[in-house]
Structure formats: C-alpha cells, structure tokens
Scaffold this motif. Structure first.
Motif, PDB file in Angstrom:
ATOM      1  N   SER A 205       0.813  -1.214   0.000  1.00 12.63           N
ATOM      2  CA  SER A 205       0.000   0.000   0.000  1.00 12.63           C
ATOM      3  C   SER A 205       0.849   1.269   0.000  1.00 12.63           C
ATOM      4  N   TYR A 206       2.159   1.143  -0.263  1.00 13.92           N
ATOM      5  CA  TYR A 206       3.024   2.316  -0.293  1.00 13.92           C
ATOM      6  C   TYR A 206       2.557   3.280  -1.379  1.00 13.92           C
ATOM      7  N   GLN A 207       2.612   4.547  -1.057  1.00 10.86           N
ATOM      8  CA  GLN A 207       2.220   5.582  -2.001  1.00 10.86           C
ATOM      9  C   GLN A 207       3.446   6.370  -2.453  1.00 10.86           C
ATOM     10  N   ASP A 208       3.400   6.822  -3.677  1.00 13.70           N
ATOM     11  CA  ASP A 208       4.444   7.710  -4.215  1.00 13.70           C
ATOM     12  C   ASP A 208       5.838   7.092  -4.143  1.00 13.70           C
ATOM     13  N   VAL A 209       5.935   5.805  -4.365  1.00 10.75           N
ATOM     14  CA  VAL A 209       7.238   5.135  -4.393  1.00 10.75           C
ATOM     15  C   VAL A 209       7.727   5.077  -5.830  1.00 10.75           C
ATOM     16  N   THR A 210       8.945   5.520  -6.072  1.00 14.96           N
ATOM     17  CA  THR A 210       9.510   5.497  -7.413  1.00 14.96           C
ATOM     18  C   THR A 210       9.715   4.061  -7.871  1.00 14.96           C
ATOM     19  N   GLU A 211       9.248   3.753  -9.068  1.00 14.93           N
ATOM     20  CA  GLU A 211       9.349   2.379  -9.551  1.00 14.93           C
ATOM     21  C   GLU A 211      10.721   2.077 -10.130  1.00 14.93           C
ATOM     22  N   MET A 212      11.355   3.026 -10.782  1.00 13.02           N
ATOM     23  CA  MET A 212      12.619   2.784 -11.468  1.00 13.02           C
ATOM     24  C   MET A 212      13.796   3.295 -10.634  1.00 13.02           C
ATOM     25  N   TYR A 213      14.771   2.432 -10.436  1.00 13.15           N
ATOM     26  CA  TYR A 213      15.958   2.762  -9.655  1.00 13.15           C
ATOM     27  C   TYR A 213      17.211   2.395 -10.457  1.00 13.15           C
ATOM     28  N   ALA A 214      18.350   2.929 -10.021  1.00 11.40           N
ATOM     29  CA  ALA A 214      19.620   2.563 -10.636  1.00 11.40           C
ATOM     30  C   ALA A 214      19.877   1.067 -10.462  1.00 11.40           C
ATOM     31  N   VAL A 215      20.379   0.431 -11.502  1.00  7.78           N
ATOM     32  CA  VAL A 215      20.714  -0.999 -11.454  1.00  7.78           C
ATOM     33  C   VAL A 215      21.856  -1.210 -10.463  1.00  7.78           C
ATOM     34  N   TRP A 216      21.786  -2.251  -9.655  1.00  2.93           N
ATOM     35  CA  TRP A 216      22.830  -2.541  -8.682  1.00  2.93           C
ATOM     36  C   TRP A 216      24.178  -2.754  -9.390  1.00  2.93           C
ATOM     37  N   TYR A 217      25.242  -2.307  -8.737  1.00  4.08           N
ATOM     38  CA  TYR A 217      26.539  -2.246  -9.415  1.00  4.08           C
ATOM     39  C   TYR A 217      27.123  -3.611  -9.750  1.00  4.08           C
ATOM     40  N   LYS A 218      26.720  -4.662  -9.068  1.00  4.51           N
ATOM     41  CA  LYS A 218      27.238  -5.996  -9.393  1.00  4.51           C
ATOM     42  C   LYS A 218      26.390  -6.726 -10.436  1.00  4.51           C
ATOM     43  N   ASP A 219      25.269  -6.149 -10.807  1.00  5.52           N
ATOM     44  CA  ASP A 219      24.321  -6.846 -11.679  1.00  5.52           C
ATOM     45  C   ASP A 219      24.315  -6.250 -13.088  1.00  5.52           C
ATOM     46  N   CYS A 220      23.804  -7.046 -14.021  1.00  7.51           N
ATOM     47  CA  CYS A 220      23.796  -6.661 -15.427  1.00  7.51           C
ATOM     48  C   CYS A 220      22.376  -6.680 -15.977  1.00  7.51           C
ATOM     49  N   VAL A 221      22.148  -5.850 -16.970  1.00 10.92           N
ATOM     50  CA  VAL A 221      20.891  -5.857 -17.721  1.00 10.92           C
ATOM     51  C   VAL A 221      21.225  -5.894 -19.204  1.00 10.92           C
ATOM     52  N   ARG A 222      20.241  -6.248 -20.002  1.00 11.82           N
ATOM     53  CA  ARG A 222      20.448  -6.325 -21.452  1.00 11.82           C
ATOM     54  C   ARG A 222      19.344  -5.561 -22.186  1.00 11.82           C
ATOM     55  N   PHE A 223      19.718  -5.063 -23.347  1.00  8.62           N
ATOM     56  CA  PHE A 223      18.756  -4.383 -24.210  1.00  8.62           C
ATOM     57  C   PHE A 223      19.311  -4.340 -25.623  1.00  8.62           C
ATOM     58  N   GLN A 224      18.495  -3.896 -26.548  1.00  6.26           N
ATOM     59  CA  GLN A 224      18.911  -3.782 -27.941  1.00  6.26           C
ATOM     60  C   GLN A 224      18.459  -2.436 -28.492  1.00  6.26           C
ATOM     61  N   ILE A 225      19.274  -1.873 -29.370  1.00 12.73           N
ATOM     62  CA  ILE A 225      18.981  -0.578 -29.985  1.00 12.73           C
ATOM     63  C   ILE A 225      18.774  -0.774 -31.480  1.00 12.73           C
ATOM     64  N   GLU A 226      17.699  -0.209 -32.006  1.00 10.43           N
ATOM     65  CA  GLU A 226      17.433  -0.221 -33.446  1.00 10.43           C
ATOM     66  C   GLU A 226      17.213   1.212 -33.899  1.00 10.43           C
ATOM     67  N   PHE A 227      17.656   1.516 -35.122  1.00  9.82           N
ATOM     68  CA  PHE A 227      17.518   2.896 -35.581  1.00  9.82           C
ATOM     69  C   PHE A 227      17.427   2.959 -37.097  1.00  9.82           C
ATOM     70  N   ALA A 228      16.856   4.055 -37.568  1.00 14.22           N
ATOM     71  CA  ALA A 228      16.721   4.309 -39.000  1.00 14.22           C
ATOM     72  C   ALA A 228      17.404   5.629 -39.327  1.00 14.22           C
ATOM     73  N   THR A 229      18.042   5.678 -40.499  1.00 13.03           N
ATOM     74  CA  THR A 229      18.675   6.902 -40.989  1.00 13.03           C
ATOM     75  C   THR A 229      18.110   7.208 -42.369  1.00 13.03           C
ATOM     76  N   ASP A 230      18.676   8.206 -43.030  1.00 13.93           N
ATOM     77  CA  ASP A 230      18.210   8.495 -44.386  1.00 13.93           C
ATOM     78  C   ASP A 230      18.793   7.535 -45.415  1.00 13.93           C
ATOM     79  N   GLU A 231      19.536   6.514 -44.951  1.00 10.78           N
ATOM     80  CA  GLU A 231      20.013   5.446 -45.823  1.00 10.78           C
ATOM     81  C   GLU A 231      19.168   4.186 -45.680  1.00 10.78           C
ATOM     82  N   THR A 232      18.105   4.268 -44.869  1.00 12.42           N
ATOM     83  CA  THR A 232      17.208   3.131 -44.678  1.00 12.42           C
ATOM     84  C   THR A 232      15.766   3.611 -44.816  1.00 12.42           C
ATOM     85  N   GLN A 233      14.835   2.653 -44.761  1.00 14.03           N
ATOM     86  CA  GLN A 233      13.448   3.014 -44.560  1.00 14.03           C
ATOM     87  C   GLN A 233      13.273   3.466 -43.108  1.00 14.03           C
ATOM     88  N   ASP A 234      12.083   3.896 -42.771  1.00 14.17           N
ATOM     89  CA  ASP A 234      11.843   4.348 -41.414  1.00 14.17           C
ATOM     90  C   ASP A 234      11.395   3.181 -40.533  1.00 14.17           C
TER      91      ASP A 234
END
Length: 240
Positions: A205-234
């Motif tokens: 029932s906590y109120q106004d608690v921030t959901e996103m925090y800095a990742v712990w320094y010993k732990d890892c996360v993964r993600f992927q980046i995709e992008f379009a330029t004027d040399e590709t479609q959008d």
C-alpha cells in the motif's frame, strides 16, 4: 602432358584457397571488429504497425539492428561508474568499419527493446564479467543521447517503462547540423524496476514510491537498440 597436369593442379589449389575468403559487397550487412550489425525486415509482432515515413524508397533496407547490449549497473551515479561515465557508446562499442551506418543528414529515429538479464559469468559489452545470477526485473529505463562526433549531448531522451521483450515507441531525434561525420549514440543512464519488486512495493500500500531505480553495481541488464537513418526506410510503430 606432365607439365599440363601440374598447371591444372596448381589452378585448382588456388581456386580452393580463394573460395575460403568471404567477400561482402553489401555494406548494409557487415561483420567487422567483432561487431555484427544487421539490417532487419519489419516483423508482424505488433511493434511494426503504423507510424513512420511511408514515402521513402521501398528498395532501401528496413533499419539497423545493433548487437544486444549488456551493461553493469552503478547502484548510484558515483559507484562503479562505466567507462568515461557512459554505459554504452556507438563510438566506443561499435567497430570502426561499421561507423558509416551512423552517418545521416536528416533522420535518426531510435527505439529500444528491453531484454532479460544475461546469464551468470557472461561478459558485458565493456568486457566485464556479469558474475551475479540474473535477476527478474520486468522493466528498464534507458537514457539515450544522440550527438555529433565532437559535439556535446544536446539531444537526449528517456525511454521509460520499457517492458522486457517489448519495444519502446520510436524517438525521432533531431540531427545535429553542420556535420559530415557519423553521429554518436550514447546510453547515459540505465534503471530497472527490480528494487520495486524485491522490496515488495509492487504488492503493498506504499504511495508515491519510485518504480525505477539505478541498477545494482554488481548486476547486469540487457537491451537492444534499433535505428533508421536516411540510408534506410523508417522504423514503423508509435512515436513519443
């Protein structure tokens, strides 16, 4: 006849050696300096519906998909900082022979995909071992910057509440003026919602608690980046 025999044998050996050398003529699908940069075709996963510039040349590649990125956290900005304070940089982490893909005059549209944590003892994108067992965060927040090669970070965006195995909306970054060099994409901050899960805030029932925090320094996360330029479609899909 003996002389012709040796000539034919030599020719066959040379042809065999030559066939072992792979030559890639399509620069949009290069693999150099341990970097695999691919051009992908839009899928029907729901993220590629609607949005985007539909007037571009359909013969152009779809968009660029960078290799999966894994980074350590910092717990806070002053503990165990990443190299030069930047978690990931296209200038540092993408091979020199692939830098041309970041060259653009008018378009730099970016989206990210959150992924589950890497396995224990895998190596992150900066060459550091992820020694901890993977933790089950369900969301990531990534702060990305697009800048000129020798410029400061003036175009920055927070990709917030990106669920694991899901794409963010597309951010249409402004392109720095008066530059002919490849642009630089930097990941300047990474947060997760594992604290929120671990401490039970999600089921309390906590109120106004921030959901996103800095990742712990010993732990890892993964993600992927995709992008379009004027040399590709959008990149299709919803926009910020």
């Amino acid at each position: 006849m003996k002389r012709n025999y040796f000539t034919l044998s030599t020719l066959l050996v040379l042809l065999a050696l030559t066939s072992c050398v792979q030559k890639t003529t399509n620069k949009k699908s290069s693999s150099t300096d341990n970097t695999q940069v691919s051009v992908v075709t839009p899928t029907n996963d729901g993220a590629d519906s609607g949005g985007g510039d539909t007037t571009v040349d359909p013969t152009l590649p779809a968009y660029y998909s960078l290799p999966i990125v894994a980074v350590h956290g910092t717990a806070n900005p002053n503990y165990n900082p990443p190299p030069n304070g930047i978690f990931w940089s296209s200038e540092r982490n993408v091979g020199v022979n692939d830098q041309y893909i970041f060259q653009t005059d008018s378009r730099m549209n970016v989206r990210v995909k959150a992924l589950s944590a890497p396995t224990a003892n895998s190596i992150d994108s900066n060459g550091i071992a992820c020694t901890q067992r993977p933790l089950n965060y369900t969301k990531l927040q990534l702060d990305l910057c697009v800048r000129a090669k020798n410029g400061s970070c003036v175009f920055e965006h927070s990709f917030t509440d990106v669920a694991v195995n899901s794409y963010s909306p597309v951010k249409e970054f402004s392109v720095p003026a008066n530059t002919s060099e490849p642009l630089v994409i930097e990941v300047r901050d990474v947060k997760w919602n594992y604290d929120y899960i671990y401490y039970g805030y999600a089921n309390s029932s906590y109120q106004d608690v921030t959901e996103m925090y800095a990742v712990w320094y010993k732990d890892c996360v993964r993600f992927q980046i995709e992008f379009a330029t004027d040399e590709t479609q959008d990149i299709p899909g919803p926009r910020y």
